[in-house]
Design an enzyme around this catalytic site. Structure first.
Site, PDB file in Angstrom:
ATOM      1  N   GLY A  94     143.856  28.767 -35.549  1.00 46.38           N
ATOM      2  CA  GLY A  94     142.666  28.315 -36.261  1.00 46.38           C
ATOM      3  C   GLY A  94     142.992  27.507 -37.504  1.00 46.38           C
ATOM      4  O   GLY A  94     142.193  26.688 -37.970  1.00 46.38           O
ATOM      5  N   ARG A  95     144.173  27.780 -38.049  1.00 52.88           N
ATOM      6  CA  ARG A  95     144.562  27.071 -39.279  1.00 52.88           C
ATOM      7  C   ARG A  95     146.046  26.729 -39.255  1.00 52.88           C
ATOM      8  O   ARG A  95     146.686  26.654 -40.296  1.00 52.88           O
ATOM      9  CB  ARG A  95     144.267  27.930 -40.499  1.00 52.88           C
ATOM     10  CG  ARG A  95     144.932  29.303 -40.455  1.00 52.88           C
ATOM     11  CD  ARG A  95     144.916  29.915 -41.806  1.00 52.88           C
ATOM     12  NE  ARG A  95     145.362  31.303 -41.727  1.00 52.88           N
ATOM     13  CZ  ARG A  95     145.556  32.063 -42.778  1.00 52.88           C
ATOM     14  NH1 ARG A  95     145.342  31.587 -43.987  1.00 52.88           N
ATOM     15  NH2 ARG A  95     145.960  33.304 -42.649  1.00 52.88           N
ATOM     16  N   LYS A 115     151.187  26.426 -41.380  1.00 51.27           N
ATOM     17  CA  LYS A 115     150.092  27.398 -41.507  1.00 51.27           C
ATOM     18  C   LYS A 115     149.292  27.028 -42.757  1.00 51.27           C
ATOM     19  O   LYS A 115     149.873  26.878 -43.826  1.00 51.27           O
ATOM     20  CB  LYS A 115     150.691  28.802 -41.646  1.00 51.27           C
ATOM     21  CG  LYS A 115     149.693  29.939 -41.625  1.00 51.27           C
ATOM     22  CD  LYS A 115     150.456  31.232 -41.377  1.00 51.27           C
ATOM     23  CE  LYS A 115     149.604  32.467 -41.541  1.00 51.27           C
ATOM     24  NZ  LYS A 115     150.404  33.688 -41.291  1.00 51.27           N
ATOM     25  N   ASP A 254     148.199  39.145 -30.310  1.00 55.09           N
ATOM     26  CA  ASP A 254     148.427  37.741 -30.664  1.00 55.09           C
ATOM     27  C   ASP A 254     149.496  37.620 -31.743  1.00 55.09           C
ATOM     28  O   ASP A 254     149.928  36.498 -32.044  1.00 55.09           O
ATOM     29  CB  ASP A 254     147.124  37.071 -31.130  1.00 55.09           C
ATOM     30  CG  ASP A 254     146.430  37.861 -32.226  1.00 55.09           C
ATOM     31  OD1 ASP A 254     146.106  39.031 -31.991  1.00 55.09           O
ATOM     32  OD2 ASP A 254     146.223  37.311 -33.314  1.00 55.09           O
ATOM     33  N   ASP A 264     153.985  36.408 -37.817  1.00 54.91           N
ATOM     34  CA  ASP A 264     152.660  36.583 -38.404  1.00 54.91           C
ATOM     35  C   ASP A 264     152.634  37.647 -39.492  1.00 54.91           C
ATOM     36  O   ASP A 264     152.090  38.730 -39.336  1.00 54.91           O
ATOM     37  CB  ASP A 264     151.615  36.863 -37.314  1.00 54.91           C
ATOM     38  CG  ASP A 264     151.130  35.558 -36.698  1.00 54.91           C
ATOM     39  OD1 ASP A 264     151.692  34.508 -37.046  1.00 54.91           O
ATOM     40  OD2 ASP A 264     150.195  35.587 -35.886  1.00 54.91           O
TER      41      ASP A 264
HETATM   42  P1  AMP Z   1     145.852  36.577 -38.046  1.00 51.83           P
HETATM   43  O1  AMP Z   1     145.101  37.797 -38.425  1.00 51.83           O
HETATM   44  O2  AMP Z   1     146.440  35.822 -39.181  1.00 51.83           O
HETATM   45  O3  AMP Z   1     146.855  36.840 -36.969  1.00 51.83           O
HETATM   46  O4  AMP Z   1     144.783  35.557 -37.440  1.00 51.83           O
HETATM   47  C1  AMP Z   1     143.949  35.882 -36.377  1.00 51.83           C
HETATM   48  C2  AMP Z   1     143.187  34.641 -35.922  1.00 51.83           C
HETATM   49  O5  AMP Z   1     142.353  34.153 -36.965  1.00 51.83           O
HETATM   50  C3  AMP Z   1     144.067  33.485 -35.508  1.00 51.83           C
HETATM   51  O6  AMP Z   1     143.425  32.866 -34.426  1.00 51.83           O
HETATM   52  C4  AMP Z   1     144.067  32.608 -36.741  1.00 51.83           C
HETATM   53  O7  AMP Z   1     144.338  31.265 -36.432  1.00 51.83           O
HETATM   54  C5  AMP Z   1     142.637  32.783 -37.242  1.00 51.83           C
HETATM   55  N1  AMP Z   1     142.498  32.542 -38.686  1.00 51.83           N
HETATM   56  C6  AMP Z   1     142.934  33.307 -39.685  1.00 51.83           C
HETATM   57  N2  AMP Z   1     142.597  32.788 -40.881  1.00 51.83           N
HETATM   58  C7  AMP Z   1     141.932  31.644 -40.644  1.00 51.83           C
HETATM   59  C8  AMP Z   1     141.324  30.637 -41.472  1.00 51.83           C
HETATM   60  N3  AMP Z   1     141.311  30.703 -42.799  1.00 51.83           N
HETATM   61  N4  AMP Z   1     140.723  29.599 -40.851  1.00 51.83           N
HETATM   62  C9  AMP Z   1     140.711  29.506 -39.519  1.00 51.83           C
HETATM   63  N5  AMP Z   1     141.257  30.417 -38.694  1.00 51.83           N
HETATM   64  C10 AMP Z   1     141.866  31.471 -39.236  1.00 51.83           C
HETATM   65 MG    MG Z   2     148.164  35.815 -36.029  1.00 53.70          MG
END
Ligand code: AMP
Ligand code: MG
Length: 493
Positions: A94-95, A115, A254, A264
């Site tokens: 997502g980012r 990231k 994930d 992550d």
């Molecule tokens: P994480 O908890 O960091 O593993 O992220 C879980 C999901 O949320 C992944 O698909 C990330 O890409 C998305 N994600 C986390 N933070 C953001 C953000 N600020 N903007 C867009 N997507 C995000």
């Molecule tokens: Mg992640």
């Protein structure tokens, strides 16, 4: 060829070439005034990069995601995932963006990944951005985990965007460049399996085998053998986390890399006092990802990988599922062996020492009852072998109880033919002295967020050589102050 004509990165992008259907080509957001905050010189060298050029405006623009460097084919990768046990069919970057792949000095293929580089089609409600604190946190902790000798993604650089990112407050934005053997996740397989396109799933598995477990290609059932290798790699990885008190914090499928590297870094932290229930993440209210649950959760995550692989494994669906389940049974055995051998080493014993199992089991009972600072306990044990028991008695006030265990330990050492002084030296080589102490990490990040990078740089210096005692880093060896209160971490999204 002139130097300027040489690309910044010698990209060779196999993921993009071989796995259409598992990504969306995408560009990083424009960053008007990127500024380099930290760059990892030794890693840049390992990657064959020109460190000086990385620090020029051209290099910094690339690290900010603003300008795709020559040869980059930036993509947002698609993946699904079980988050806290619930299935999300479409997560994805997502980012984040995969810029491309390079071969490092050892010939190992490495992803160059950003990231915080802006919203992608997978952003859902998110802003696609990252705040500088969490990106510096990932930089420091992943490098610390690497220095501990544990497989992990690494950090190449953090660039400040000089833009405000809205979280609970406005925070300075940043982009992290991370480097990993790949970003194939259990969730990537779940995504491919859920498309119902078995050929896509097969291409993904063949790609993962070629990149990470080439020996599996020659097995009678390559996909089953691949699964066994991923299971073994995860068992080894989680055992190593447990041996240093690392709590990943968000072991969703994930966030589990097929390569067996730690990836992550979000709400992760190191345990202070020994307590299997230790949880740092503010969102993990049920304690699903507590320190002591990590092996069980890893096994559960691997079961999800097994589910995804069913269509590829020989025999009918039922036979394939049974064969995969049988392989997964190997997890507990492999984990236990690896953990016990690691604990034996922490006690100065050969892995196969008679009685090591019992000694480790009894030690865990002692630790759970007395809850000493986990990291300093093992250094104090080594000191006790050198005749200085003051520290261990401070950590375990119930001296009689400690001595009962220590008598058995000394006997096992003697039976194994290990002299106390040799055991003590061996212990100091595997028991870290310096770990990312939560209160100090927090202080360093707070200072860095307001522009003072001094404490952050000191943190990197302490953690890059965690086993060797050096003057000036005493605080990194010391437990949190009694009045520090419980430590809480946030995903920083
Ligand atoms: P994480 O908890 O960091 O593993 O992220 C879980 C999901 O949320 C992944 O698909 C990330 O890409 C998305 N994600 C986390 N933070 C953001 C953000 N600020 N903007 C867009 N997507 C995000
Ligand atoms: Mg992640």
């Amino acid at each position: 060829m002139s130097v300027a004509a040489r690309p910044l990165f010698a990209f060779d992008n196999t993921f993009v070439r071989e796995l259409p259907g598992l990504y969306v080509p995408w560009q990083g957001a424009e960053v008007e005034q990127p500024a380099l905050v930290v760059v990892n010189g030794p890693l840049a060298t390992e990657l064959g990069l020109d460190l000086e050029r990385l620090q020029t405006p051209e290099g910094v623009a690339a690290l900010a995601g603003s300008v795709a460097p020559d040869g980059a084919e930036p993509v947002a990768q698609a993946y699904a995932g079980h988050q806290f046990g619930g299935y999300s069919p479409r997560l994805g970057d997502g980012r984040a963006l995969l810029l491309g792949e390079v071969l490092d000095a050892r010939g190992m293929r490495q992803d160059i990944h950003l990231k915080g580089s802006g919203k992608t089609p997978f952003a859902r409600g998110g802003d696609g951005k990252a705040a500088i604190g969490p990106m510096l946190r990932e930089f420091a902790i992943s490098e610390a985990v690497h220095a501990l000798g544990i497989p992990t993604a690494r950090a190449l650089a953090v660039v400040a965007t000089n833009e405000a990112v809205r979280r609970e407050t406005l925070l300075p934005g940043a982009v992290l460049t991370r480097v990993a053997e790949s970003h194939l996740r259990v969730g990537t397989f779940e995504y491919a399996a859920a498309t119902g396109d078995v050929e896509l799933l097969r291409r993904l598995a063949d790609y993962a085998i070629a990149r990470h477990y080439p020996e599996a290609a020659h097995a009678a059932d390559p996909y089953l053998d691949f699964y066994a290798r991923v299971v073994a790699a995860q068992a080894e990885l989680v055992a190593q986390w447990m041996l240093v008190g690392f709590v990943h914090g968000v072991m969703n499928t994930d966030n589990v890399a097929i390569s067996g590297q730690t990836i992550d870094y979000g709400p992760c932290a190191f345990m202070d006092r020994y307590d299997p229930q230790t949880v740092f993440s503010s969102i993990d209210t049920g304690g699903r990802y507590a320190y002591g649950n990590q092996p069980t959760v890893a096994q559960w995550n691997l079961a999800r990988l097994g589910d995804a692989l069913v269509p590829l494994v020989g025999g009918d669906q039922q036979a394939a599922a049974a064969a995969l389940t049988e392989v997964l049974r190997g997890f507990a055995v492999r984990y236990r062996e690896s953990f016990t051998a690691g604990m034996a080493a922490k006690l100065g014993l050969p892995a196969a020492a008679d009685g090591a199992d019992d000694l480790v089991g009894e030690l865990l009972v002692l630790l759970e009852a007395e809850r000493p600072d986990f990291t300093s306990f093992f250094r104090a044990l080594a000191a006790s072998l050198r005749g200085d028991s003051a520290h261990v008695h401070e950590l375990i006030p119930d001296t009689a109880r400690f001595e009962t265990w220590a008598t058995a330990w000394h006997a096992t050492l003697a039976e194994s033919g290990v002299a106390p002084a040799d055991a003590a030296s061996a212990m100091d080589r595997v028991n870290p002295l310096y770990i990312p102490r939560n209160h100090l990490v927090e202080a360093a990040l707070t200072a860095a967020t307001s522009g003072d990078l001094g404490p952050f740089r000191e943190m990197l210096a302490a953690l890059e050589d965690p086993y060797r005692e050096r003057p000036g880093f005493e605080a990194w060896a010391a437990p949190a102050p009694e009045d520090a209160g419980p430590y809480r971490t946030f995903c920083g999204t």
